[in-house]
Design an enzyme around this catalytic site. Structure first.
Site, PDB file in Angstrom:
ATOM      1  N   HIS A  80       0.786  -1.232   0.000  1.00 59.00           N
ATOM      2  CA  HIS A  80       0.000   0.000   0.000  1.00 59.00           C
ATOM      3  C   HIS A  80       0.822   1.288   0.000  1.00 59.00           C
ATOM      4  CE1 HIS A  80      -3.518   2.332   0.445  1.00 59.00           C
ATOM      5  NE2 HIS A  80      -4.124   1.690   1.413  1.00 59.00           N
TER       6      HIS A  80
ATOM      7  N   VAL B   5     -31.402   7.149  -2.337  1.00 51.72           N
ATOM      8  CA  VAL B   5     -30.326   7.291  -1.360  1.00 51.72           C
ATOM      9  C   VAL B   5     -28.991   6.925  -2.007  1.00 51.72           C
ATOM     10  CG1 VAL B   5     -29.452   6.542   0.899  1.00 51.72           C
ATOM     11  CG2 VAL B   5     -31.921   6.711   0.509  1.00 51.72           C
TER      12      VAL B   5
END
Length: 641
Positions: free
Chosen positions: A357, A440
């Site tokens: 990462h 939503v």
């Protein structure tokens, strides 16, 4: 993209040696220049010169937003008034001076946060990358029209990834972005031909072996099986090997890997300072140094893993931290977790991906995997037609007694780490289609489920920390992420209403709408570089050692607000059935979720074993049902009117 466990301090020291040295490896202060620039006329990087710099928010605005974010974090009014007083003091005294320094830094650099973030969040972090930093994706089944063997699957992934690499090197990967504009593509330079290297003085770095002007018709990959390293020259005479050629060499590897070799790969899963010491010992041998360079310079790694995981939980665990068998961390022994891109293929053809990462967030590797898997699913994919008879090259380590002991120690540490963790998984019975029908945002919906589930699990306990959701700042040059502070007064009000017998559904829906509206507004602010946490980090970093730290920085409410009890993030690929990473604080949870499927939401929850993980995932399932019922009931009430 994903939050990481924090090191004890953000390190700023830079080093002078430009090359790995067996006895003591130190990084060059300009290590990032080792990744070459794009070819002229590159479409991929065409927008880079036009991207704006990451802004520095207005101090008064950040402090006002900070106050608002701390309301639901404070345990009582006295705590809240105390921290507000310290914010006001900071804003009147030290803050403006630090803000001036930060504005000067922004004017003088391409990206004012880059070095601090690289080192503080990742390269200065010293615990194991496994669980704490690395992330994984689990792939769907191998396309049925292709040969159904592990070697065939690995070969298809090898060719697909090499073709993507070629496309990237030629600048033909279309740049990402939104309707508002393009995204920064800088971290794509660190996808292939590079590796993280453990630093002996507390700071790692990545080294790129990519060659400027390379058009992707050269290079090699590394394949690991039973811990043995094999080199496959992935291109010959200016062309990438065909799928059949890759398969032939990978079949050779399977047939000639009949016993376990020394598990040197597990050393990469150690504490970074321990690995730096073990690395020096390993690299004292010129033969081993050459193997290390072969690994580091490889385009990517394919790990041919033992085992046949079946359930989503089993698949997630073996991708996350490797398989354990007979007291051996055999999965981690057969990986090199410093590589940014590793593909795993199991004996039952299940396959996935593990990413490092530090230099690249998750969205570029999602793109890589998505395009490779899309391409392989198509009957028109170009597998190549050539069939040469080259053999892969085995590379066997010289293992000194010191390295043998280091492997045993690293294996024991890996087992302790793996055995400390637990993972759970849940799919809802509905997905984004139903959520959008209710008007939503699927992401806000998924986040409110997490908030409701966590509160129900914890009962009346005081909140121990905040909730982190990653927002991308890639609209800016070299932008990476900002923290959305998901916990708000609005979300708390809705959560409380859901179990309040004196509240009706109409009121619950009104409160839910306010909570999601607030969430969306915070996400948009963070995406435009107007978040709270990165700005405050910059101000902290510019406090001189001789200067007294403002009282705000040691306030318990302020500290609690960025103690990420819940670290959350979402990505999406239609090909990913598994995805996740580890929790970032000892008493917290990692919550990876997907909202892109039409018919389901996907949640993966990780934590230490002493945490109530199974209870949390059960509450997520319950909260998801209750939120759906709320909207169904509201719709039913409207239809009667």
């Amino acid at each position: 993209m994903f939050p990481t466990r924090r090191s004890n301090s953000f390190l700023q020291k830079f080093f002078d040696s430009a090359r790995m040295q067996p006895a003591r490896q130190r990084r060059n202060a300009h290590w990032k220049t080792s990744a070459p620039k794009a070819l002229p006329g590159s479409e991929t990087f065409a927008a880079q010169s036009t991207l704006p710099k990451l802004p520095v928010p207005v101090l008064e605005t950040t402090l006002a937003r900070l106050k608002e974010s701390l309301k639901p974090i404070a345990w009582n009014e006295a705590e809240y008034h105390s921290v507000v007083s310290k914010i006001d003091e900071f804003g009147a005294e030290t803050g403006p001076q630090l803000q001036e320094r930060l504005l000067r830094r922004q004017a003088e650099t391409d990206h004012w946060l880059e070095r601090w973030w690289d080192d503080g969040a990742y390269l200065g972090y010293r615990d194991s990358l496994v669980v704490n930093v690395s992330y994984y994706y689990g792939f769907d089944d191998h396309p049925s029209h292709l040969r159904q063997t592990p070697a065939a699957r690995a070969a298809a992934l090898a060719r697909g990834a090499m073709l993507f690499r070629k496309k990237l090197k030629q600048g033909k990967v279309t740049p990402e972005g939104t309707k508002e504009g393009p995204f920064c593509m800088d971290t794509y330079r660190w996808m292939f031909d590079c590796c993280r290297i453990p630093g002996s003085d507390g700071l790692d770095w990545s080294k790129s072996f990519a060659v400027e002007g390379d058009t992707g018709d050269s290079g090699h990959i590394v394949v690991m099986r039973k811990n043995r390293i094999w080199k496959i020259n992935a291109a010959v005479n200016g062309r990438i090997l065909s799928t059949d050629e890759f398969e032939s060499q990978i079949e050779h590897i399977y047939k000639n890997s009949t016993h376990l070799y020394p598990g040197v790969g597990v050393l990469t899963a150690s504490n970074r300072d321990v690995w730096a010491k073990d690395y020096s010992e390993l690299a004292n041998s010129e033969h081993n140094s050459n193997i290390l360079e072969t690994i580091h310079s490889s385009a990517f790694i394919i790990c041919l893993e033992e085992g046949a995981p079946l359930s989503p939980e089993q698949k997630s665990c073996v991708l996350w931290h490797g398989h354990v068998y007979n007291g051996e961390a055999i999965g981690l022994q057969n990986r090199w977790v410093d590589k940014p891109c590793q593909f795993m293929v199991y004996d039952n053809m299940y396959a996935g991906f593990m990413g490092e990462h530090s230099i690249m967030d998750g969205t570029p590797t999602v793109r890589l995997c998505d395009e490779v898997l899309d391409a392989l699913a198509s009957p028109s994919f170009d597998h190549g037609s050539e069939l040469s008879h080259s053999l892969p090259i085995p590379l066997d380590w010289e293992v000194s007694p010191t390295t043998a002991q280091a492997i045993a120690t690293a294996n024991a540490a890996a087992l302790d780490l793996i055995n400390s963790q637990v993972l759970s998984y849940h799919l809802t019975s509905y997905g984004k289609d139903e959520i959008k029908r209710f008007g939503v945002s699927p992401d806000s919906w998924a986040q409110m489920i997490i908030q409701l589930a966590y509160r129900r699990m914890m009962g009346n306990e005081y909140r121990k920390g905040g909730t982190y959701e990653a927002a991308t700042t890639r609209k800016f040059y070299k932008g990476r992420t900002e923290a959305i502070r998901v916990v708000t007064s609005e979300s708390d009000a809705w959560v409380e209403s859901m179990d309040d017998p004196h509240t009706n559904n109409v009121n619950r829906k009104e409160l839910f709408d306010l909570a999601t509206k607030k969430h969306i507004s915070l996400a948009k602010l963070c995406g435009t570089g107007q978040g709270i946490d990165r700005h405050l980090l910059g101000l902290k970093k510019l406090l001189a050692e001789s200067e007294e730290a403002p009282a705000l920085f040691s306030d318990p409410v302020f500290a609690r607000s960025s103690y990420w009890i819940l670290s959350t993030s979402a990505i999406f690929s239609k090909h990913f059935n598994e995805y996740g990473w580890g929790e970032v604080v000892p008493d917290g949870f990692g919550v990876a979720y997907m909202t892109g499927h039409n018919d389901r939401l996907q949640y993966t929850v990780t934590s230490r074993k002493e945490m109530p993980n199974s209870k949390f995932i059960a509450e997520i399932a319950s909260a998801a049902r209750d939120l759906y019922k709320l909207h169904i009931n509201i719709d039913a009430s409207k239809s009667k009117l």
